[in-house]
Scaffold this motif. Structure first.
Motif, PDB file in Angstrom:
ATOM      1  N   PRO A  38       0.794  -1.232   0.000  1.00 31.26           N
ATOM      2  CA  PRO A  38       0.000   0.000   0.000  1.00 31.26           C
ATOM      3  C   PRO A  38       0.824   1.278   0.000  1.00 31.26           C
ATOM      4  O   PRO A  38       0.433   2.270  -0.623  1.00 31.26           O
ATOM      5  N   ASP A  41       3.006   1.408  -3.383  1.00 34.55           N
ATOM      6  CA  ASP A  41       2.052   1.554  -4.485  1.00 34.55           C
ATOM      7  C   ASP A  41       1.623   3.013  -4.640  1.00 34.55           C
ATOM      8  O   ASP A  41       1.579   3.549  -5.754  1.00 34.55           O
ATOM      9  N   ARG A  42       1.322   3.681  -3.539  1.00 33.97           N
ATOM     10  CA  ARG A  42       0.934   5.103  -3.604  1.00 33.97           C
ATOM     11  C   ARG A  42       2.088   5.969  -4.085  1.00 33.97           C
ATOM     12  O   ARG A  42       1.889   6.908  -4.877  1.00 33.97           O
ATOM     13  N   ALA A  45       2.473   5.423  -7.793  1.00 30.41           N
ATOM     14  CA  ALA A  45       1.358   6.057  -8.504  1.00 30.41           C
ATOM     15  C   ALA A  45       1.564   7.563  -8.620  1.00 30.41           C
ATOM     16  O   ALA A  45       1.162   8.174  -9.623  1.00 30.41           O
ATOM     17  N   ALA A  46       2.210   8.165  -7.629  1.00 29.51           N
ATOM     18  CA  ALA A  46       2.444   9.608  -7.653  1.00 29.51           C
ATOM     19  C   ALA A  46       3.394  10.009  -8.788  1.00 29.51           C
ATOM     20  O   ALA A  46       3.412  11.166  -9.203  1.00 29.51           O
ATOM     21  N   HIS A  65      -5.172  -1.266  -6.442  1.00 27.85           N
ATOM     22  CA  HIS A  65      -3.893  -0.573  -6.583  1.00 27.85           C
ATOM     23  C   HIS A  65      -4.093   0.911  -6.900  1.00 27.85           C
ATOM     24  O   HIS A  65      -4.944   1.269  -7.713  1.00 27.85           O
ATOM     25  N   ALA A  66      -3.243   1.721  -6.278  1.00 30.73           N
ATOM     26  CA  ALA A  66      -3.290   3.165  -6.522  1.00 30.73           C
ATOM     27  C   ALA A  66      -2.890   3.501  -7.948  1.00 30.73           C
ATOM     28  O   ALA A  66      -3.378   4.484  -8.526  1.00 30.73           O
ATOM     29  N   ALA A  70      -4.611   6.181 -10.667  1.00 31.87           N
ATOM     30  CA  ALA A  70      -3.801   7.285 -11.180  1.00 31.87           C
ATOM     31  C   ALA A  70      -3.623   7.228 -12.691  1.00 31.87           C
ATOM     32  O   ALA A  70      -3.287   8.238 -13.320  1.00 31.87           O
ATOM     33  N   THR A 185      -0.253  -1.393   8.440  1.00 33.38           N
ATOM     34  CA  THR A 185      -1.137  -1.332   7.275  1.00 33.38           C
ATOM     35  C   THR A 185      -2.111  -2.505   7.226  1.00 33.38           C
ATOM     36  O   THR A 185      -2.873  -2.641   6.270  1.00 33.38           O
TER      37      THR A 185
END
Length: 447
Positions: A38, A41-42, A45-46, A65-66, A70, A185
């Protein structure tokens, strides 16, 4: 301060720093089953606007999934999947996921010999005093990922259970390039669906063929869950476990006193698996439990190892079967639903086990979105369907209408036996189609 702690601190970075080395065109070993990412993944994605053609390798997705949110059009990330969960099916329907055909037992070799992997991202437990990160509920092919990747990034989950194992269930801090602390998490919760009446009918047929001392492999789904419930209430004893996937049903069987593993020839007394997914009850059961042993999948699913256990009983689901005995467990027509997983591995291993038995189970029909009922037993597989289990390897087939053994049977015997398992509304049509295919004659009719 120990050397391991010093090395840990030297490799500890922010999520943003950890993913800063990802470049367009990279292939990344990503999340698998209960070991999700998590935080990483974020962070990845950014970086969506600046990255293109990122190939992610994973499967059995248990948290969205982020990167998908995105990148809604799939212009930056591609999801390459070894086995579909409900979330992966959504990705597939969005045009975001592609399946990797496989025999699950061979995946570590695929990784080492056939797959490009620039980076491996792996969720792990907190490091122990010896410098080891535990892989928790997912051993699978992570060791192969770590050996193949040029860069290894671990995401530490404070809530991950500590899993005992045979080998390949840990990474040492010296093997890791970057460490990201994810905090608490949690673990993805995958509750079992309640079995229906048909599930229990099928499970009862299978239960009649299970004996004291059998070694069990159960797949996922409502029918195996129903069977687990029935076994827990039975008087069976000294059952063993050598299974690809560990689910909540096994915890129920242990608590009911049905599992001892005393009769196993391989890893006696131990519950062997390669990945686990379920509710917190399952993760708590795994945590620091020496009865449970996680191994890489090329150990657990390897026929020559699994079949050394006498009376290995393999129980799996299917989506469709044709009258020759070809089993499809992956698609409805051309639409991907699941994946081959280790079904063929265990169908084969069970038959090669002394006293072993393999059961493929399915409801005789399904109802589509328009309310129309369809037979799962068909003269030929639906156009686009793939063959998961070839007809020579299939042993027992079970529906709510009974159980048949296809081993050693002629084509007309197979057709007769399978038609006897079909819903009555479809049997006459199946007979006519079988006659047209020259695999059934009315003089042979036993239905």
């Amino acid at each position: 301060m120990s050397a391991a702690v010093k090395e840990y601190q030297s490799k500890l970075v922010s999520p943003e720093k950890a993913v800063s080395g990802v470049k367009s065109g990279d292939w990344i070993g990503y999340s698998y089953a209960a070991n999700t990412l998590p935080v990483l993944d974020r962070a990845l994605a950014a970086r969506t606007p600046e990255l293109y053609d990122i190939q992610l390798l994973g499967g059995v997705t248990m948290r969205p999934h982020a990167f998908v949110k995105a990148d809604p059009k799939g212009e930056h990330f591609n999801w390459n999947c070894t086995h579909f969960s409900a979330i992966d099916r959504k990705y597939y329907d969005m045009g975001r996921a592609y399946y990797i055909p496989l025999k699950y037992s061979e995946v570590p070799r695929y990784v080492l010999e056939n797959v490009r992997m620039d980076i491996a991202m792996i969720q792990v437990s907190p490091m122990d005093k010896h410098g080891f990160f535990n892989l928790g509920p997912t051993i699978s092919h992570y060791w192969a990922n770590a050996r193949k990747a040029k860069v290894i990034i671990v995401e530490v989950n404070e809530d991950m259970p500590i899993a005992h194992g045979g080998y390949g269930h840990y990474l040492h801090v010296s093997d890791v390039d970057y460490i990201v602390e994810g905090g608490h998490t949690g673990m993805p919760q995958v509750p079992s669906e309640d079995p229906g009446e048909i599930d229990h009918q099928i499970a009862n047929y299978v239960l009649e063929n299970i004996r004291d001392g059998d070694c069990l492999q159960l797949g996922i789904g409502t029918m195996p869950n129903a069977l687990g419930q029935l076994i827990a209430k039975s008087d069976l004893k000294d059952l063993g476990v050598h299974t690809e996937m560990l689910v909540d049903s096994f915890v129920d069987l242990v608590e009911a006193g049905r599992i001892s593993g005393r009769k196993k020839q391989v890893d006696p007394g131990r519950i062997v698996y390669t990945f686990a997914a379920g509710t917190q009850k399952l993760y708590d059961f795994i945590d620091d439990n020496p009865q449970v042993a996680g191994y890489p999948v090329d150990y657990v699913n390897e026929r020559d190892i699994a079949s050394r256990n006498d009376n290995l009983v393999s129980i799996n689901n299917a989506l469709e079967i044709d009258l020759s005995g070809q089993v499809c467990s992956e698609t409805i027509g051309p639409r991907m639903i699941s994946g081959a997983g280790g079904q063929l591995d265990f169908v084969d291993a069970a038959y090669h086990s002394k006293g072993g038995r393999s059961f493929i189970c399915m409801a005789s029909t399904y109802t589509d979105a328009k309310g129309k009922m369809h037979s799962r037993i068909n003269p030929l597989l639906t156009t686009g369907a793939v063959v998961t289990d070839t007809r020579p390897v299939v042993q027992y087939i079970v529906t709510e209408y009974g159980i048949v053994n296809l081993k050693g049977q002629t084509t007309w015997q197979r057709a007769e036996r399978l038609i006897s398992l079909a819903h009555p509304d479809f049997r006459e049509d199946l007979i006519r189609e079988a006659q047209a295919l020259n695999i059934w004659r009315r003089s042979n009719k036993e239905i």
